[in-house]
Design an enzyme around this catalytic site. Structure first.
Site, PDB file in Angstrom:
ATOM      1  NE  ARG A  86     -85.623   4.589 -44.574  1.00 46.72           N
ATOM      2  CZ  ARG A  86     -84.388   4.287 -44.936  1.00 46.72           C
ATOM      3  NH1 ARG A  86     -83.498   5.211 -45.151  1.00 46.72           N
ATOM      4  NH2 ARG A  86     -84.029   3.041 -45.100  1.00 46.72           N
ATOM      5  CE  LYS A  96     -97.186 -18.183 -34.276  1.00 45.83           C
ATOM      6  NZ  LYS A  96     -96.364 -19.065 -33.420  1.00 45.83           N
ATOM      7  CD  GLU A  99    -102.745 -26.892 -33.065  1.00 49.70           C
ATOM      8  OE1 GLU A  99    -102.592 -25.822 -33.686  1.00 49.70           O
ATOM      9  OE2 GLU A  99    -103.052 -26.936 -31.860  1.00 49.70           O
TER      10      GLU A  99
END
Lengths: 279, 279, 279, 279, 279, 279
Positions: free
Chosen positions: E98, E133, E195
C-alpha cells in the site's frame, strides 16, 4: 536561526551531560530552593550566545527559569562583566550550567577569533567567510557565531550551494561541461561557484560566466592577476592556508571573499564562569 | 565506546552536512562510478578516529563502502602518510568526506594536544584527566580521543560520578554533612569526590574519608602541602588554570591527577585531506 | 530522577496506549467538558509515583490538567485512600488514565515489595539493593521505586559501574590481572567490584584491594567466613537466590549489601482505580 | 507482530542498559574474540521470545551475531534445557545478555502464567483475554506472550476497539444513546462493546444490539443469568477480580471470554541464565 | 536526492500503515512463503519512483526483498506495462504494497501533470518550476517528480533561497532598502529574488540589480512589457493563477520561468496495481 | 484525533519547510514586531482544519501566537471569508504560513471533494468511505477531512481492521478456511471483512457469517443481486472504479457502503491565502 531548530539539539545535549540525573545535587540540595545564577566573563572577548542560546538551554531544562539580564551578542566583554542572569530552581540552574557554559564559551571563542580576522583586513572591502569545516552537530550555531564576529557565511550544506571542484570537473571533462550540466539541473535561484587552481581555469570560468570563482591555495601574486583578469565579471573567493599572519596580504589582492576553516575548527574557547547566589 | 551509540549521531551529522542532497556531485558525477579515497596527513600528529569513527561515517553513508586500510589509533602520523583508504561509489565517498574529515581532524587534535601534556609530565606517576568541558554532542568521542592521547577520563556525566562543590557544601552546612548525605543516597559502587579550595577543607575531607579531593585553583606550594597532609589517605586531583607551561610544576607536587578542560575545548584541529582516485 | 528524561518516554507510552485517538470517548463525550479524577487505593501498600510520575503523565497528555492533591511517595496507603486528584478536560483525563494507573500500580508494587525485604532485615545495618534485572524502558522509574521502598540502587548501567565477573577473570587469567587492567583504564571516580564464588577468590580480591566483593550464590556460612576474612577491608555484597524467606539469614552473616533481582522483575502490581466526577 | 516495529524499541532498550559502553568488558576482553552463548532454563515454563525477540536483541547489538539454535515459542522448557544458542563477538554477546534475558524472562513469565489460566478452564469453550493493563512500552510483546500462552488479545489501544464504559453512558444519557452516537462515528469494521454492571444494563445492551457485553465485577450467578438472557445474541466477556482460584467458576457460567489484567501486570519472571563458552 | 534522507521517512510511513502488524496476512499466510509481486500500469503516464522510491519501500520493510526489474523514471507507461518486479517473503510484499503504491501513484501523478505543462510550452525556452506548495513531509520526493516530468525546482526551503515579498519590502521601506539589507546578511552564493506586482516595482528591482524578478499575478501584456524592460538584466519568473489553459500565453511573453503550485498540490494520482504470484 | 499525535508531525513539517531559518524574513523584519494574519477563502468550499490543525501549526512554531478567530470545520466558505485570525510575532506568522496553508488547502480539498460524493447519493442510506489510499504521513488528518466532508472512515491501518483478499483466500484454500483461521487469531472486538469478486464468493461469505462483504469492481446489476442475496445478513461495501459520474448508480443498488480511494489521493486543493497586517 530558528529557535525550534535549536531546541531539539539542546534537549539532546542536556541528556548527554545529565544522564539519568545529577546525583550530587539531587542528594544535597533542597528540591525547591530558588536561586540566581550569573555568567561572569573571565577575559576580554566578543559576546555570543547570551541572547538566544544560553537562555534556551536554561528554559529547555526548566521553563520556569527566568532570564533577567543578558549582554547583547556582538558587544565586547571585559573581565568581571556579568553576561547573563538567570533565576529559578537551583537544581535546574546547576543541571543546565555546564552545557550553557560549554556552548557560550565555544561560540564566544569563534566570534572573537573571527573578529580578529575581520579587524585585520579593515577597511578593505573584503568579507571573511566560514566553511563547512564546522563541529558536527553545531553548524547552525557556529555559523551564527561567525556572523556575530563580523564574518559572513558560506553555504550551509551540500544542498544549498553549488561548488564545482576538481573531481566534478574531471568527471565532466571540462569546467565548461560541468557548468553546463549544473545549469540544466539546479534551481535558478542558485549561483554557481567553481574552484580554480590555475589562471587557465580562472579564464575558463570567466568564459562560461560562473558567478563565483574560488581561488584555491593560490599565491597572492596570482590572486592579484585573477582579480585583474576577472574585472568584476565574477566574484572571487580566496581559500586555503589563510591565517592571521597572511590574511592582510590576501585581502590586499582585491579578492571579494576570504574563506577560513580555522574560524570554526580551531578557535580557542573563551573563559566564562557561573556564580550562584541564594535568594 | 559502543558502536551503536555512535551510529545514530553520525547519521544525524550526515544529514546536517548533506541536507536534501549533494547538488553539485549529483548533477556532475555518474551515479554508479566507483572510486578509491585516501586520507592523507598534512602534518605530524597522534592518529585518532581511523579505526572506528571514520569507517563508521563512510558505512553510515553507504554500507557498500569498503575500508581497506586504516592507520592504528595512538600511532604517530607524519606528513604524507596515508591514514585510511576507502573504496566505494564516488558519490557516497564525497558525501561522507567532509563529516569524516571534520571528525578525525578534531579527534586527532585532541589526542595530539593531550599527548603533549602527557609527555610534559613524564615519567612522574601522575595522570592527565579530561573534564565535562567537552563539545556538546561529542563527549563520547572526545573522551575516547583523550585516552588515545594517553590521558584518562573523569566522570562521563552528572549521573556516573559524585563531585561535591561549594554550592552543595553550603546547602548542607559542612563538607561532613554533605558527604554523609551522599553516603546515604548514592550507589555503593561510587566514590565520593569533594572540591577543596583551602587546607582546612582538605583536612575536613580527610576527616570524613572522602575518596578523592579536588584541589581547586591552588598554588603548587599548597598542593604540595595537601599531598603531605593526605599521606595516601585520599586521591588528590589538581584542577584549574593548568596549561602546558605550568603542568610540570603541578605534577611535581605529587598529586595523583591533573584535570584540564582545554584538552577538549581548545585543542586546534589537525590537517588531513582526502584524495580521490577513479578506478 | 530528571523530569526531562521522563517526559520523552511518557509521551511515547501515551502514543502506545492511545494510538490515533480514543474512539469511544471522542465520540461520546463533549469536547470541552471539565472533570475531576481521583486515584483510589484498593489495598494497603507503599505509595510511589504520585508526586512526580502520575502528574507528569497527565501533564504530558494536556498541560492544562491541574494536579490538586497527591499523597507523598514513601507514605503508606490504606484501602479507600485518595492518592491523587487531577482536574481538567475529561477527554484527556480518560486518555491518560490507563498509562498513569499502569505506571503507579507497577511502581507501588516495587516499592511495597522492596519494603518487605527492608523490614525483614531491620535493624541490621545491611542495605537492600536492586540489580539490572529491570523492565526494559523503565529502569529509571523502577530504581526510583526501590529507593522509595527503602532500598538502595546498584549501578544504573554498564557504563557507570564496574563489575568483574568470571568471564572477565578468565579472559585476563586472574582476578589480579583483571583488576590491574581495570585500574589502568577506568575513571578514578569509580570503585571496582568483583564477583567471587569461592573463599580463595575472596582472598585474591582482598589481596588486590578491590573496593567491593560480590559473594555470588554462597551459603550463609561461607558469607560469614568472608565477612570475617575481609575485616572491613572491602564492602561485601550478597547476591543470588535471595527471597523473603532467607533474606534475614543472609543479613545476619554481616554482609554490607544484599542485591535482589526480584525487587524489579517479580513484584506484583498494587490495585489502584480512577474515579471520575463531573463538575 | 511486525519485526520493524520491535527494532526501534530494542535499540532504545540496549542504550538504556549499556549507556556509553560496557566499561568492564571493554577493558578486560580482547576486542575480536568470538564465543558461543547459551540460554539455559532454570525452571519449568512455557517458552516465549526465543524465535523472534531474543535473536532480534542480539542482531540489533551486532548483525554479525548468528543464532544457531532456538527452542520454539509455545513449547515447554525443563530445567537445564538449552533455549537458544548465539555465536559472535563475546563483547557483543555480553552487552546484549542482560536485555535479552530481561525480556525473555518476562515474556516466558507471562506465557506461563497465561497458560495456567487456560489450563484451568479446559475444555470449556471460553477464551482467556488480556487487557490494556500492560507494561508501558512493552504492549506488543506482552500481547504476543499472552497468545503464546494460549490466551487471546483484547483491543490493542484506544483507537482499535470500542468499549463504552459508565462515564460514556452517563455523558450520553443512556446506553442506547451512547451506542447510537458510536454507530454514527466509528468505522463499520469495528464491533461495539459495552460494560454492564447490572442485569438491566445487560438488557439495554441487548435491546440495541451491541456486539459484546462486558460483565463487570459480576457474581457468577449473575453472569449465568446474563448468559441465559443473551441467548447468543451478543458475546459475553467476564471482567474484574478474576484469579486462578475463581476462574473455573467464572468459566462455567457460560461466558465467551474472561479478561484478566494480572496476565500482564503481575506474572512473575521465569529464571533463565546465559552461559558463555569460548571457541 | 539522498537515499539516507528518504529511509527514515519511509520507515515512519510504513509504521503509519502497518500499525502493530498486518493482522489479516499474519493470520492467513505461511510465515516463510516467498512470492513475486509486479506493479502494473492501469493507464498511460510518466513513470516516477520505480528506480529508487518503491525499491526503498520494499527494502525498508525487509532487506531480503530483491528488486529484479524496474521501468526507468521519465519513461512512458502504457496500460498493462510491468513497472517493477519484487521478489521476497509474501508477508513483507503485502505489508509494503500500500505504501509503495500510494507513493508511486502520487509521484507518477506529479510527473505526468508536470509533463503536460512542459509539453504545452514547447519549444519555447521557458522552464516550468514548482513552488513550496508541496505536501507536508513529501517535499524532496515531489520536487524529484517535478524534475522527472521535465520541470525544474524552485528553492527547497526558506533557508536555501531568498524571496523578498511585499511584507519584507514594507518593513524595510523600499525594495532598494530590502535588497541592501539582504546583501549584507546572506551567503554570497545565493541569488536574490524579489516579487513585483507593478512595472514600477520591476524598475526598482532592475535599478538595484536583483538577480530574479517574480512577476506576481500579472497580465501577459504586462509580463511582455517587463521582459522588454529587463532586457536580460534579470531573470523573470511568472507566478500566480497559471493553468494548462493559459500557460502557453504566459510562456509566449518571453519570461524565463513559470512557477505553478498546482504541479504538486493538485496533480491527480495515476492508477497502478500490484499483482502477486506465488513461486 | 489526538492533539499530541499531531504535534510531532507538525514540528517535523515545519523543519522541512523552514530548514535552518527563514533567511529573507530574518534579514528584513524587526525581530520583535507583532502582527495579525488572516486566512482568506479564494473560492467556495467545505472548511476543514481551522479549528485544530492550523492553530496547532502556529502554536508549534511559537506558543505565543494567539488564535483569535476560526471558522468552524464543516461550515461552508465563500470567496472573501475570513477563515482564521492569528496574532503574534510577524516572523513566526510568516514561518508558519506556508505549512498552515499547505495543510488546510489540502484538507479543505478532501472535505469538499468528499461532500460532493455525499451530496450525490443523498438521501439514500448509504455511507461514503475512504480507503488506505492516503498520502503517506497524513493519514490521520486526511481521514479527519473525510469525516468533515460527511464521509466515514474505513480501517485506519493493517492492525485495526480485517480485510481478507484473494491472496489470503488462495493461501488458505477457501474463504471458509481463511475466515476460520482469522476467528481463531484476532481480537473478538473485530469484525471480519472479505473481498468478493463473484456471486459465488458472496454466497461463500454469507455461509460462514462474515460481517462485511466488499464487492470488488462489480457491475451495479451484480451488486443489486448481492444485496438481495445477503438480505441484511452482512454489510455490503462497494469498491473499485467509483467516481462522481457513477456513484449514484452504485448507491441505488442498496449497498451499505461505498469506498472511494480518490477522496484522499486525487482531491484538488482549495485556494486560501494569508493576509498580514501590522498592528
Amino acid at each position: 536561526m530558528d529557535v525550534n531548530v535549536l531546541k531539539k539539539n539542546i534537549a539532546r545535549f542536556l541528556r548527554e551531560d545529565i544522564g539519568s540525573g545529577d546525583l550530587t545535587s539531587e542528594a544535597t540540595l533542597p528540591e525547591d530552593q530558588v536561586g540566581i545564577a550569573e555568567f561572569i566573563a573571565k577575559g576580554s572577548f566578543v559576546v555570543c550566545g547570551m541572547e538566544t542560546v544560553a537562555p534556551l538551554v536554561f528554559k529547555t531544562q526548566n521553563e520556569a527559569i527566568e532570564i533577567t539580564h543578558t549582554k547583547k551578542d556582538k558587544s565586547l566583554a571585559s573581565p568581571g562583566d556579568i553576561l547573563l542572569t538567570a533565576k529559578g530552581p537551583v537544581l535546574d540552574l546547576l543541571k543546565a550550567e555546564r552545557l550553557a557554559l560549554n556552548l557560550v564559551q565555544h561560540l564566544c571563542g569563534i566570534a572573537t577569533f573571527t573578529s580578529r580576522f575581520v579587524n585585520e583586513v579593515k577597511p578593505l572591502p573584503v568579507k571573511i567567510l566560514d566553511t563547512r569545516k564546522t563541529t558536527p552537530g553545531l553548524r547552525i550555531l557556529e555559523k551564527y557565531a561567525v556572523r556575530v564576529g563580523g564574518g559572513h557565511n558560506h553555504r550551509f550544506n551540500l544542498a544549498d550551494g553549488i561548488l564545482i571542484k576538481d573531481n566534478h570537473i574531471q568527471a565532466c571533462g571540462s569546467i565548461k561541461a560541468a557548468v553546463a550540466r549544473m545549469r540544466e539541473k539546479i534551481p535558478h535561484t542558485m549561483k554557481i561557484e567553481v574552484e580554480a587552481t590555475t589562471m587557465e581555469q580562472v579564464r575558463e570560468c570567466l568564459s562560461c560566466s560562473v558567478d563565483i570563482i574560488m581561488l584555491d591555495n593560490m599565491e597572492p601574486a596570482r590572486m592579484r592577476e585573477a582579480v585583474k583578469l576577472a574585472g568584476g565579471r565574477a566574484l572571487l573567493e580566496a581559500s586555503g592556508g589563510i591565517n592571521l599572519d597572511n590574511v592582510r596580504g590576501v585581502a590586499e589582492t582585491g579578492v571579494d571573499y576570504i574563506s577560513i576553516g580555522a574560524l570554526t575548527h580551531s578557535a580557542p574557547a573563551c573563559d566564562i564562569s557561573m556564580r550562584l547566589q541564594d535568594i
